[in-house]
Structure formats: C-alpha cells, structure tokens
Motif scaffolding. Structure first.
Motif, PDB file in Angstrom:
ATOM      1  N   ALA A 168       0.860  -1.178   0.000  1.00 25.59           N
ATOM      2  CA  ALA A 168       0.000   0.000   0.000  1.00 25.59           C
ATOM      3  C   ALA A 168       0.898   1.230   0.000  1.00 25.59           C
ATOM      4  O   ALA A 168       1.763   1.374   0.860  1.00 25.59           O
ATOM      5  N   VAL A 169       0.726   2.083  -0.993  1.00 26.74           N
ATOM      6  CA  VAL A 169       1.501   3.323  -1.060  1.00 26.74           C
ATOM      7  C   VAL A 169       0.611   4.458  -0.571  1.00 26.74           C
ATOM      8  O   VAL A 169      -0.469   4.690  -1.120  1.00 26.74           O
ATOM      9  N   VAL A 170       1.050   5.120   0.491  1.00 31.35           N
ATOM     10  CA  VAL A 170       0.262   6.192   1.095  1.00 31.35           C
ATOM     11  C   VAL A 170       0.666   7.529   0.482  1.00 31.35           C
ATOM     12  O   VAL A 170       1.842   7.901   0.498  1.00 31.35           O
ATOM     13  N   CYS A 171      -0.298   8.222  -0.090  1.00 37.17           N
ATOM     14  CA  CYS A 171      -0.044   9.525  -0.701  1.00 37.17           C
ATOM     15  C   CYS A 171      -0.779  10.593   0.085  1.00 37.17           C
ATOM     16  O   CYS A 171      -2.006  10.548   0.166  1.00 37.17           O
ATOM     17  N   PRO A 172      -0.075  11.563   0.631  1.00 33.53           N
ATOM     18  CA  PRO A 172      -0.770  12.636   1.335  1.00 33.53           C
ATOM     19  C   PRO A 172      -1.452  13.554   0.327  1.00 33.53           C
ATOM     20  O   PRO A 172      -1.016  13.635  -0.823  1.00 33.53           O
ATOM     21  N   PRO A 173      -2.514  14.233   0.724  1.00 30.80           N
ATOM     22  CA  PRO A 173      -3.207  15.134  -0.201  1.00 30.80           C
ATOM     23  C   PRO A 173      -2.248  16.180  -0.754  1.00 30.80           C
ATOM     24  O   PRO A 173      -1.378  16.668  -0.036  1.00 30.80           O
ATOM     25  N   GLY A 174      -2.414  16.503  -2.045  1.00 31.20           N
ATOM     26  CA  GLY A 174      -1.574  17.530  -2.647  1.00 31.20           C
ATOM     27  C   GLY A 174      -0.446  16.937  -3.455  1.00 31.20           C
ATOM     28  O   GLY A 174       0.041  17.545  -4.394  1.00 31.20           O
ATOM     29  N   LEU A 175      -0.046  15.722  -3.136  1.00 35.90           N
ATOM     30  CA  LEU A 175       1.063  15.092  -3.855  1.00 35.90           C
ATOM     31  C   LEU A 175       0.674  14.847  -5.311  1.00 35.90           C
ATOM     32  O   LEU A 175       1.497  14.921  -6.207  1.00 35.90           O
ATOM     33  N   GLY A 176      -0.624  14.577  -5.527  1.00 39.21           N
ATOM     34  CA  GLY A 176      -1.104  14.294  -6.873  1.00 39.21           C
ATOM     35  C   GLY A 176      -0.931  15.470  -7.819  1.00 39.21           C
ATOM     36  O   GLY A 176      -0.850  15.294  -9.030  1.00 39.21           O
ATOM     37  N   ASP A 177      -0.850  16.683  -7.268  1.00 40.36           N
ATOM     38  CA  ASP A 177      -0.664  17.870  -8.107  1.00 40.36           C
ATOM     39  C   ASP A 177       0.679  17.818  -8.800  1.00 40.36           C
ATOM     40  O   ASP A 177       0.871  18.367  -9.862  1.00 40.36           O
ATOM     41  N   ASP A 178       1.598  17.195  -8.137  1.00 40.10           N
ATOM     42  CA  ASP A 178       2.957  17.186  -8.633  1.00 40.10           C
ATOM     43  C   ASP A 178       3.429  15.744  -8.721  1.00 40.10           C
ATOM     44  O   ASP A 178       4.126  15.247  -7.856  1.00 40.10           O
ATOM     45  N   VAL A 179       3.028  15.131  -9.825  1.00 38.71           N
ATOM     46  CA  VAL A 179       3.291  13.707  -9.984  1.00 38.71           C
ATOM     47  C   VAL A 179       4.790  13.422  -9.936  1.00 38.71           C
ATOM     48  O   VAL A 179       5.232  12.382  -9.467  1.00 38.71           O
ATOM     49  N   GLN A 180       5.574  14.407 -10.384  1.00 38.04           N
ATOM     50  CA  GLN A 180       7.025  14.215 -10.393  1.00 38.04           C
ATOM     51  C   GLN A 180       7.574  13.995  -8.987  1.00 38.04           C
ATOM     52  O   GLN A 180       8.636  13.422  -8.807  1.00 38.04           O
ATOM     53  N   ALA A 181       6.820  14.465  -8.002  1.00 39.30           N
ATOM     54  CA  ALA A 181       7.287  14.307  -6.631  1.00 39.30           C
ATOM     55  C   ALA A 181       7.266  12.842  -6.206  1.00 39.30           C
ATOM     56  O   ALA A 181       7.958  12.437  -5.287  1.00 39.30           O
ATOM     57  N   ILE A 182       6.464  12.062  -6.893  1.00 39.37           N
ATOM     58  CA  ILE A 182       6.438  10.641  -6.572  1.00 39.37           C
ATOM     59  C   ILE A 182       7.572   9.979  -7.341  1.00 39.37           C
ATOM     60  O   ILE A 182       7.609  10.019  -8.555  1.00 39.37           O
ATOM     61  N   LYS A 183       8.480   9.397  -6.636  1.00 38.26           N
ATOM     62  CA  LYS A 183       9.676   8.862  -7.285  1.00 38.26           C
ATOM     63  C   LYS A 183       9.339   7.694  -8.195  1.00 38.26           C
ATOM     64  O   LYS A 183       8.331   7.014  -8.023  1.00 38.26           O
ATOM     65  N   ALA A 184      10.217   7.501  -9.162  1.00 39.13           N
ATOM     66  CA  ALA A 184       9.960   6.552 -10.250  1.00 39.13           C
ATOM     67  C   ALA A 184       9.331   5.241  -9.795  1.00 39.13           C
ATOM     68  O   ALA A 184       8.353   4.795 -10.364  1.00 39.13           O
ATOM     69  N   GLY A 185       9.878   4.665  -8.754  1.00 36.15           N
ATOM     70  CA  GLY A 185       9.439   3.323  -8.404  1.00 36.15           C
ATOM     71  C   GLY A 185       8.151   3.232  -7.615  1.00 36.15           C
ATOM     72  O   GLY A 185       7.508   2.196  -7.602  1.00 36.15           O
ATOM     73  N   ILE A 186       7.760   4.306  -6.981  1.00 37.25           N
ATOM     74  CA  ILE A 186       6.791   4.154  -5.899  1.00 37.25           C
ATOM     75  C   ILE A 186       5.403   3.754  -6.397  1.00 37.25           C
ATOM     76  O   ILE A 186       4.725   2.943  -5.785  1.00 37.25           O
TER      77      ILE A 186
END
Ligand SMILES: Nc1nc2c(ncn2[C@@H]2O[C@H](COP(=O)(O)OP(=O)(O)OP(=O)(O)O)[C@@H](O)[C@H]2O)c(=O)[nH]1
Ligand SMILES: [Mg+2]
Length: 418
Positions: A168-186
């Motif tokens: 399960a990958v937990v994404c805090p709100p707002g991270l979706g705005d900046d997809v690049q912030a999610i590292k390649a593998g996650i």
C-alpha cells in the motif's frame, strides 16, 4: 550443543507466541547475535501463512497514524497483528520512530498486537535481510497480518515490494498535483494507493489525480489497483482499506517473498558473457568480464594512459564506466531487459596508471519490476585491495527478454515509457 538446544527452546517459545521470547529473538536477529541465523532457519519452514502488508510513502504521509487505525480494526476483527516499523535512521526521522511508539503504544499493550521499530543502521541489503527474517519470525509466531512500515525513499520501497504480499503506497493530499514528486518506483510497486488525511481539503482532488494516472497504465496481472480515501484521524476508510488488502491477498496470494524461482546459474553466466561481448562501450574502455552469475557480475580493467584525467590519475568517468558495466551485467543477468533508473557513486581514493581495478556488483534486492545493486570498485585483479569507489544503482525490469527470438537488443540507456 547447548546453543542448538537453546535455539530449539526459543523457537518453540516463538511458535507459542511468547511475547518476551519474540522480542528477544528479534533483538538477536537485529544484532546478528550468535544463534540468530539458526533460529531463523528453524522457523523459516513455518513462514508463509501470514498476509504481509507493506505500507510505504513519503515522510509524514500519515503511515503510522493509519497503521494505528488498522491495528484497532484488526483487533476488532479478532486478528493477531504485528507491525515492523523500519526507521531509515536519518537524524530527521529519529523523533518519528519515537512518535510511532507513542502513537501505537495503546494498541501495543493489547495481547493480540506486537509492534516493533527497527533502526536500519547501514546498508539496504542488510536491512532487507534482517526485516525479512523478522517478518518470517512474526509469521511463524502466528501473527496475521504482519505490517511493515517504511519511508518511501528509493531503495527501501524496492525492498518492501520484495517482502510484502500487498504493497500500500500512502499519498498525502496535494502530492497528486505534482506527480514528479512521486519517485519513479513508488507507483510501480503499489497494489493499493491510499490517499491519507481524507479530512483535509485537497484529498478528493488527489484521489482524482491518482486515478487519472492509473488510467494511463496497463493493468497488472488482472489486479486493478484501487485508490482509497482514508482519514485515520476520523477512522474513515480504514475498514475499506483492510478489506481491499484482503481482496488483494485473495487475488494474488500470500508468501510472495518465499517464492522467487531463479533460472539455473549456468544460463546466467552464458547470457551475461554474451551481453558483455556485445557491449561496444565497455570494450572501448578496455573493460573485461571476469565472472558473472544470477544477480552478480565482476569486471576489471587496467588503468591505461587513455583513462587518465588532467591530474594524471584515473578519470572519474572511467571508474563510473567500470562500476556501471558491472551494474548493467548483474541487473540484466536474469534474462529480462533492465533499464537503469538511478545511480549514485562515491569516490574514495585515486587510482594510477598501470593499476588493475575490479568492480563487483551484487544484488541487494529484486522484485518483478525493480532491483537494486551495490557495486564496489577495488584495487587488485580480483578486487582484493582497498576501496576506490562505491556505487549503488536501481533498475526498472522491463517485460522484454534478452533471449526471445524477436527480442530487441538490450538498451539499458533507454528509459521506460510512462
Ligand atoms: N488531518 C489529518 N492529519 C493526519 C492524519 N493522519 C496523520 N496525520 C498527521 O500527519 C502527520 C504525520 O503522521 P504520521 O502518521 O507520523 O506520518 P508517517 O508517514 O508515519 O511519518 P514518518 O514515519 O515520519 O514518515 C502527523 O502530524 C499526524 O497527526 C489524518 O487522517 N488527518
Ligand atoms: Mg511513521
């Protein structure tokens, strides 16, 4: 004699679910104390019953708070649950682990809950092995599920994907705005995407963003990755998260970490030699293959005049090329085309003309899609001398095979398409 009977004794106590024995055994595993490996072996055959759930995500995403809510939900359902929280042992997160303990302590006091924080101290490979053994131990002790919390930071998420049945990958709100912030593998490792802090304003937009992102990707083996909105603070979405995790285990099975079939070693040696022979760049740098096998490779070169920089010592680029060649061969040794995503090199000492240098790459962890390697460049024909450079690298494992008749030529430099 005495040691082995001691081992048997504590293995039995672990099987009975004796909390003090479990805690002692984990400490022994963590510190690689005498008898720890024997204990792990004694219990290994009983592993594979528990559902191992990995919870990963960026720092502060709300993982621990969510796990505390999952603990409450599991105990409500009459399940015995264990949690292993892996601390990346950075000064920043030193306090967070303490926080984990405090936040989780209420549930930890309950008989059916076992919570433990591990300090990673040192390299990812060691941590992956220790965590795996501890998960096996908790599995043998009858905990189900076993939850592993890690901070999503490059290699740790690869390790967790190798360990967990459900990630399960937990994404805090707002991270979706900046997809690049999610590292390649996650996103690649996610079986479930969990938007945390559902009580905050941006949460539903983040759900939409992640769903949009998933729509662009191919489905993985029949499992459709759901995006789940949770608020641990309000206890919302937690039951649905546990249900989704159960559904994933139903669909995809348990004990993922135990079954990793590897082809015969001879295949890998021959394949790696064939790949090395096709590597024009390595040949130009006078890099030679010394040895290779499943997940490892060793190459060597003699520092020549063409390798020197303006200071008269071996050029950093040449050291990089040597390490990268070992990395490329090791990561492609399993037969699937592996594309480099990220590398990091540290230079420790200068090398001079005429010196023989060897680079040895070994696999730290490997999943269906991602693998990490550690490479050491040392002096000496077989790398028996001192350390010149160390290198870590992560690859994305594509679906293409080197050996397939219509297979394309290996292109490690090609980045995967989104
Ligand atoms: N509003 C709101 N805040 C939350 C929720 N869950 C967690 N938080 C807050 O988010 C912060 C981080 O929570 P943690 O659970 O420690 O996050 P974490 O991902 O475990 O953090 P690290 O282990 O340090 O990476 C804390 O201040 C929590 O109070 C939630 O459901 N709603
Ligand atoms: Mg935490």
């Amino acid at each position: 004699m005495e040691k082995s009977s001691l081992t048997l004794l504590s293995a039995d106590a672990v099987r009975r679910g004796d909390r003090a024995a479990i805690a002692r055994a984990i400490t022994a595993l963590e510190n690689e104390m005498p008898g720890a490996a024997a204990l792990a072996d004694a219990l290994a055959t009983e592993a594979g019953r528990a559902h191992v759930i990995g919870i990963t995500g960026p720092p502060g995403a709300g993982k621990s708070t969510l796990i505390a809510a999952l603990l409450a939900e599991c105990t409500k359902r009459g399940r015995r649950i264990a949690v292993v929280a892996v601390d990346p042992s950075s000064p920043l997160s030193g306090g967070a682990v303490l926080g984990d303990r405090i936040r989780m302590s209420e549930q930890a006091a309950a008989e059916n809950v076992f919570v433990r924080s591990l300090a990673s101290r040192g390299h990812a490979g060691g941590l992956a092995r220790t965590t795996r053994r501890i998960v096996d131990l908790l599995d043998a002790a009858g905990y189900d599920p076993v939850i592993v919390e890690t901070v999503g930071a490059g290699q740790s998420e690869v390790a967790i994907a190798a360990l967990a049945d459900t990630c399960a990958v937990v994404c805090p709100p707002g991270l979706g705005d900046d997809v690049q912030a999610i590292k390649a593998g996650i996103l690649e490792i996610a079986d479930l995407l969990v938007v945390s802090k559902g009580d905050s304003a941006l949460a539903t937009a983040t759900v939409r963003d992640l769903e949009g992102m998933l729509a662009l990707r191919a489905r993985r083996g029949g499992w459709k990755v759901p995006v789940l909105l949770t608020s641990a603070a309000r206890g919302e979405g937690v039951a649905a998260l546990l249900d989704a995790a159960d559904a994933h285990a139903q669909a995809c099975g348990r004990g993922r970490r135990l079954a990793r079939p590897e082809p015969a070693p001879a295949d890998e040696r021959a394949r790696t030699a064939a790949l090395a022979a096709r590597d024009a760049f390595a040949r130009n740098c006078r890099i030679e293959l010394v040895d290779a096998g499943a997940g490892h490779a060793e190459v060597a070169m003699t520092v020549g005049a063409e390798h020197l920089n303006f200071n008269g010592t071996c050029h950093g680029g040449a050291l990089f090329a040597l390490a990268d060649t070992a990395f490329g061969l090791a990561s492609n040794s399993h037969g699937r085309v592996a594309a480099g995503i990220e590398v990091h090199i540290s230079y420790h000492a200068a090398a001079r003309e005429g010196e023989r240098l060897a680079a040895r790459a070994s696999e730290v962890s490997r999943t269906r899609r991602l693998a990490t390697y550690r490479i050491e460049v040392r002096r000496g024909a077989r790398g028996e001398g001192d350390l010149v450079a160390s290198f870590t690298g992560t690859v994305y494992v594509t679906g293409r095979h080197h050996d397939s008749p219509d297979g394309e030529a290996p292109t490690r430099s090609s980045r995967r398409s989104p």
